[in-house]
Write an enzyme that holds these catalytic residues in place. Structure first.
Site, short mmCIF file in Angstrom:
data_model
loop_
_atom_site.label_atom_id
_atom_site.label_comp_id
_atom_site.label_asym_id
_atom_site.label_seq_id
_atom_site.Cartn_x
_atom_site.Cartn_y
_atom_site.Cartn_z
CB CYS A 6 -0.95 0.00 1.19
SG CYS A 6 -2.14 -1.35 1.15
CG HIS A 21 -2.98 3.54 2.04
ND1 HIS A 21 -3.64 3.08 0.93
CD2 HIS A 21 -3.01 2.52 2.95
CE1 HIS A 21 -4.04 1.84 1.14
NE2 HIS A 21 -3.67 1.48 2.36
CG ASN A 49 -6.87 -0.56 1.55
OD1 ASN A 49 -6.15 -0.35 0.58
ND2 ASN A 49 -6.37 -0.85 2.74
#
Length: 346
Positions: free
Chosen positions: A123, A266, A296
Site C-alpha cells: 500500500c 493512503h 482500500n
C-alpha cells in the site's frame, strides 16, 4: 530521505504534469460484502467508514486498469506515450509473477522504448514508485525522454477471502496514474521519506504462491493464497509511525506543518485515518478522502484520491501537497510536492 528538490540533469525540478484514474464499473455495496463475511452493512460502516467499493470484471486484470489510468494521465498532461522514458507500476497484484505488469502496459499504450518495471511496496507502493521515478529522471540514467509514467494499480478482489471479515470488508480494485516531468523552478517533488521495518513483515502477507511456499494442493486447501492481515497490530504501527515520519520529513525540509495545504493519505480505513489525523500536526491541511466510495485500493489509493481532488479543481498553483502511504513490509513513504497548475488536461 531526500531533503532537496529533485531535478533533471538540465537542472529543472521534477513534478506532476498530469493525473488519471480508472475504477471498474461494478460497485459493490456493504450489503453484498456483509452477507458472506458474516457481519452487517452497519458494522462495516462503523468499523471502516466504507460504504462501497469497486470490483474488476472477470475479463479485467491489473494491467487493464493500469492502462486506462495511464491513458487518462497522458491525456491530462498533453504527453504522448512515445515521449515516456520510464514506466513504473506499483502493484502487489500483478497480472502474472512475470513478466512485469509495467511491460504489458508499455505495449498496450505504445510507449516504445520506455524502460518498464514493477515495484512492490504494497500500500506504500505509489509513493515509493513516485520517488523512484523522479530519481531516475533526475539522474538521466540513459532514459530517452524526460517524462515518466507512475501507476498504482491493484485488484485485491482476486486475493481476498470473502468470508474473512478482517479483510473482505476493506478492499476494492482500481488504478491511478501520474505523469512526471520538468516543472518550473520552485515546484515539483521537494522531499521524501521512505522507510521499511522488515521485522514486522508477518503483519500483512499472502503466505503462499512464491518460492517459499509454491502453489500446491495443500496451499490451496489451507487458504495460503489469500491476503492476510493482523489488523490491530497494523493500526498500532500506523498510529505510531505515520506521525513520526511526517514530522521527520517536515523537519528535514525545514518546512512548518502549517505550510502543508493538502494531505493525500493512503485510503486504508476511514476510521483509522480519523484516529491518526489529530496526531499528524497539520493544522491547515485539507485531507482528501475517497475511502468511503472506493474502499482500500492498496497502491492505487493515493493516485485515485489525488486525481479525484485535482479534477474537482481544489489545488491552487504553488500549494504544498503531502502524500503518505503505509502498508505491508511494513513500509511507509511520504512525499512533498509543490503543485504546478496549468499542467494540461481538463
Amino acid at each position: 530521505m531526500t531533503d532537496h528538490p529533485v531535478r533533471t540533469p538540465a537542472g529543472r525540478p521534477v513534478g506532476i504534469l498530469g493525473t488519471g484514474s480508472y475504477l471498474p464499473a461494478e460497485a459493490v455495496s456493504n450489503e453484498l460484502v456483509a452477507e458472506r463475511a458474516g457481519v452487517t452493512a452497519e458494522w462495516i460502516s462503523a468499523k471502516t467508514g466504507i460504504r462501497r467499493r469497486r470490483y474488476a470484471a472477470d475479463h479485467e486484470a491489473t494491467s487493464d486498469l493500469a492502462v486506462e489510468a495511464a491513458r487518462a494521465a497522458l491525456a491530462d498532461a498533453g504527453i504522448s506515450a512515445g515521449q515516456l522514458g520510464w514506466i513504473v507500476v506499483a502493484t502487489s497484484t500483478p497480472d502474472h509473477p512475470q513478466p512485469a505488469t509495467a511491460c504489458l502496459v508499455q505495449h498496450r499504450i505504445g510507449a516504445t522504448g520506455a524502460a518498464a518495471f514493477d515495484l512492490n511496496a504494497v500500500c506504500s507502493g505509489f509513493v515509493f514508485a513516485l520517488v523512484t521515478a523522479a530519481g531516475l529522471l533526475s539522474a538521466g540514467s540513459g532514459a530517452p525522454a524526460p517524462y515518466a509514467l507512475v501507476i498504482g494499480a491493484d485488484v485485491y478482489s482476486r486475493i481476498i477471502d470473502r468470508t474473512d471479515r478482517r479483510t473482505a470488508v476493506l478492499f476494492g480494485d482500481g488504478a491511478g496514474a501520474v505523469v512526471l516531468g520538468p516543472v518550473r523552478p520552485g515546484y515539483g517533488l521537494t522531499g521524501s521519506l521512505l522507510t521499511s521495518d522488515g521485522a514486522l513483515h508477518e503483519l500483512i502477507q499472502v503466505p503462499a504462491g512464491g518460492s517459499r511456499a509454491p502453489a500446491s494442493e495443500k496451499t490451496l486447501a489451507d487458504g495460503g493464497h489469500f491476503f492476510r492481515m493482523r489488523g490491530r497490530a497494523v493500526s498500532e504501527y500506523v498510529l505510531a509511525e505515520l506521525p513520526r515520519a511526517i514530522r521527520a520529513l517536515l523537519a528535514a525540509q525545514r518546512t512548518d506543518a502549517s505550510s502543508v495545504d493538502h494531505f493525500i493519505p493512503h485510503q486504508a480505513n476511514g476510521v483509522l485515518l480519523a484516529k491518526a489525523l489529530p496526531d499528524l500536526g497539520l493544522p491547515r491541511a485539507r485531507t482528501h478522502l475517497t475511502v468511503s466510495e472506493h474502499g482500500n485500493t492498496s497502491a492505487a489509493s493515493i493516485p485515485l484520491a489525488l486525481d479525484d481532488a485535482r479534477r474537482q479543481g481544489v489545488f491552487t498553483d504553488g500549494e504544498l501537497l503531502l502524500l503518505a502511504g503505509f502498508g505491508g513490509g511494513m513500509s511507509l513513504g511520504a512525499a512533498l510536492v509543490r503543485w504546478q497548475d496549468g499542467h494540461g488536461g481538463s
